[in-house]
Design a protein around this motif. Structure first.
Motif, PDB file in Angstrom:
ATOM      1  N   ILE A 202       0.844  -1.195   0.000  1.00  0.00           N
ATOM      2  CA  ILE A 202       0.000   0.000   0.000  1.00  0.00           C
ATOM      3  C   ILE A 202       0.875   1.240   0.000  1.00  0.00           C
ATOM      4  O   ILE A 202       1.841   1.338   0.771  1.00  0.00           O
ATOM      5  CB  ILE A 202      -0.919   0.023   1.243  1.00  0.00           C
TER       6      ILE A 202
ATOM      7  N   PRO B 240      -1.171   4.374   8.452  1.00  0.00           N
ATOM      8  CA  PRO B 240      -0.136   3.475   7.932  1.00  0.00           C
ATOM      9  C   PRO B 240       0.475   2.564   9.000  1.00  0.00           C
ATOM     10  O   PRO B 240       0.775   1.396   8.731  1.00  0.00           O
ATOM     11  CB  PRO B 240       0.912   4.444   7.366  1.00  0.00           C
TER      12      PRO B 240
ATOM     13  N   HIS C 215       0.719  -5.512   6.646  1.00  0.00           N
ATOM     14  CA  HIS C 215       0.816  -4.946   5.301  1.00  0.00           C
ATOM     15  C   HIS C 215       2.113  -4.153   5.140  1.00  0.00           C
ATOM     16  O   HIS C 215       2.657  -3.613   6.106  1.00  0.00           O
ATOM     17  CB  HIS C 215      -0.399  -4.053   5.019  1.00  0.00           C
TER      18      HIS C 215
ATOM     19  N   VAL D 143       3.578  -0.848   3.890  1.00  0.00           N
ATOM     20  CA  VAL D 143       3.021   0.488   3.670  1.00  0.00           C
ATOM     21  C   VAL D 143       4.161   1.488   3.471  1.00  0.00           C
ATOM     22  O   VAL D 143       5.150   1.478   4.211  1.00  0.00           O
ATOM     23  CB  VAL D 143       2.139   0.946   4.851  1.00  0.00           C
TER      24      VAL D 143
END
Length: 501
Positions: free
Chosen positions: A6, A30, A38, A40
């Motif tokens: 992301i 974030p 994730h 980020v």
């Protein structure tokens, strides 16, 4: 389930540069996403504030070429991490656009203070943020690995989804990149003259009413809404409100036409910073078990700090806000004589429109023993107002999400709110029914009038003085609410995965 890659693009990020809630979101979300597994990366401009900060970013080997109109600017990327985390941040270095903010001289990120005290947008904001949007895309391409999602925020990044769809997806390896666009406040749209199209380098045929053109102007916010794969706002109620003429600021028809990709996710609170049990900025710390013993000490310190008589029996009404009409300052000023008659002290912290500065200064001069005022912003005082007030005033005309009401809940300071936008989604009005059910967390009113605000405060003070057990239940119920970024990040993850289907 595999983690996502992301990229979060924002014009301001807390810890580096901040004017409002957007920076808080861009700094906290974030980290919450990274905690969920994730990958980020945050991208923002390399402002002077960042350059001269305590931990200036490091030079990277990435130099990107960014087209702006007939020019192509070479700019280097600098790298750092979000404070207290390992989440990487890339800073786009373009001194002619971003090396100008100097608060002491009245120069902010987007505006400068003029000789009359009013603020004026920089005349080249269209070019500055056209450049930044294109730089985001070029930075993503330079990093090599295509992200799953690019998450753009507010008008300053509104062209990012258009650049992704028209330019990035045609490059090898980037065809599957998806975009999410978050509207933090639709009143600020980034609307500029048609000549800005030339700066974007996008095909001229996109400048039509169904796409980029808006009443003869290029509208950055509209670009984000039209071209993003998903659009969200920062609360469910606000996502519905902006589809109406009252709140849509002219884009309500476009939003209704795109309601299939529109949703609302309430912002979270960074409880590492906003938690009275651990808050180092308070004279004492407390939680739901010790609030009634310790919170009065914060109240006494707040009264001392703002030069008010230290009197535990006087209710303190606190307000921390930008002093603009959106925040309901007009209602508070109209209702304040009534609050004083009820025996209250009122404390204000904020800055904004010069006329409100003048009115508040005159109000303070008339009632020096009952009104506390700090024009400007002071982080430690903001925390103390949250902890030391008995009630927190947040009668916003409209409020996309709001954060101070969430802080107030955690600090055991029931918020008094106009039931709109995120305020309606996060505060349960302490009516007799909700008190009996043990669900009330604050006090709300529907009609946007000074009388409604006054009557709501009067009801809250009645509970506090005459039914302290019921008021105490509201306080502790509020403190036990969970509005952490963990829950918001889970909702954003779901949104990202849906746009990838």
């Amino acid at each position: 389930m595999a983690g996502l890659n992301i990229v979060v693009a924002a014009s301001e990020v807390v810890g580096f540069a901040k004017t409002g809630g957007l920076a808080d979101v861009a700094g906290a979300l974030p980290q919450a996403l990274a905690a969920r597994g994730h990958r980020v990366t945050v991208i923002m401009p390399y402002y002077r504030t960042v350059r001269t900060g305590k931990n200036p970013p490091a030079r990277t080997d990435h130099v990107i070429a960014v087209p702006v109109g007939s020019r192509k600017l070479a700019c280097r990327l600098y790298g750092g991490t979000l404070p207290g985390s390992t989440v990487p941040v890339l800073f786009v270095d373009a001194p002619e656009y971003f090396d100008r903010d100097e608060p002491a001289l009245g120069r902010g990120l987007y505006q400068q203070t003029m000789s009359g005290g009013y603020k004026s947008d920089y005349p080249d904001n269209a070019e500055r943020y056209t450049f930044f949007c294109r730089a985001v895309v070029e930075a993503v391409a330079a990093l090599g690995a295509a992200p799953d999602v690019i998450h753009a925020n507010d008008w300053q990044t509104g062209l990012v989804p258009a650049f992704v769809k028209e330019l990035l997806r045609s490059r090898p390896g980037f065809a599957t990149v998806r975009t999410v666009f978050t509207i933090h406040n639709i009143a600020y749209q980034g609307m500029f003259g048609p000549d800005v199209m030339r700066l974007t380098g996008l095909p001229g045929w996109l400048f039509t009413p169904p796409l980029l053109e808006y009443h003869g102007h290029l509208n950055f916010m509209k670009a984000g809404i039209v071209f993003a794969d998903a659009v969200n706002t920062v609360s469910p109620t606000y996502s519905r409100e902006i589809q109406t003429a009252e709140f849509g600021c002219g884009l309500e028809g476009l939003l209704r036409a795109n309601q299939h990709k529109l949703s609302g996710i309430v912002n979270g609170v960074d409880y590492a910073l906003w938690n009275p049990a651990t808050d180092a900025l308070l004279p004492v710390r407390y939680d739901a078990e010790t609030v009634f013993e310790q919170k009065p000490k914060c109240k006494a310190e707040l009264q001392r700090r703002l030069g008010l008589p230290v009197d535990a029996s006087r209710p303190v009404l606190g307000m921390v806000a930008r002093l603009v009409i959106q925040k309901g300052v007009d209602l508070v000023l109209s209702a304040s004589p009534g609050f004083l008659d009820l025996g209250c002290q009122i404390v204000f912290l904020g800055e904004g429109d010069p006329e409100y500065h003048n009115e508040l200064q005159q109000f303070k001069a008339r009632y020096p023993q009952q009104v506390g005022l700090y024009l400007g912003f002071d982080e430690s005082l903001a925390h103390l107002v949250e902890a030391g007030s008995d009630l927190f005033l947040m009668p916003s005309r409209y409020e996309p999400c709001g954060l101070n009401q969430l802080y107030s809940l955690k600090y055991g300071t029931p918020p008094v709110v106009h039931m709109t936008g995120g305020l309606a989604d996060t505060v349960v009005n302490a009516t007799q029914e909700s008190i009996d059910a043990g669900t009330g967390t604050g006090f709300g009113f529907g009609e946007y009038t000074a009388h409604a605000l006054y009557e709501t405060v009067k009801w809250a003070l009645h509970l506090s003085r005459d039914r302290p057990a019921a008021f105490g239940e509201v306080v502790t119920t509020a403190m036990r609410q969970d509005w952490s970024w963990a829950r918001s990040a889970a909702d954003y993850e779901g949104l990202y995965r849906r746009v990838m289907l």
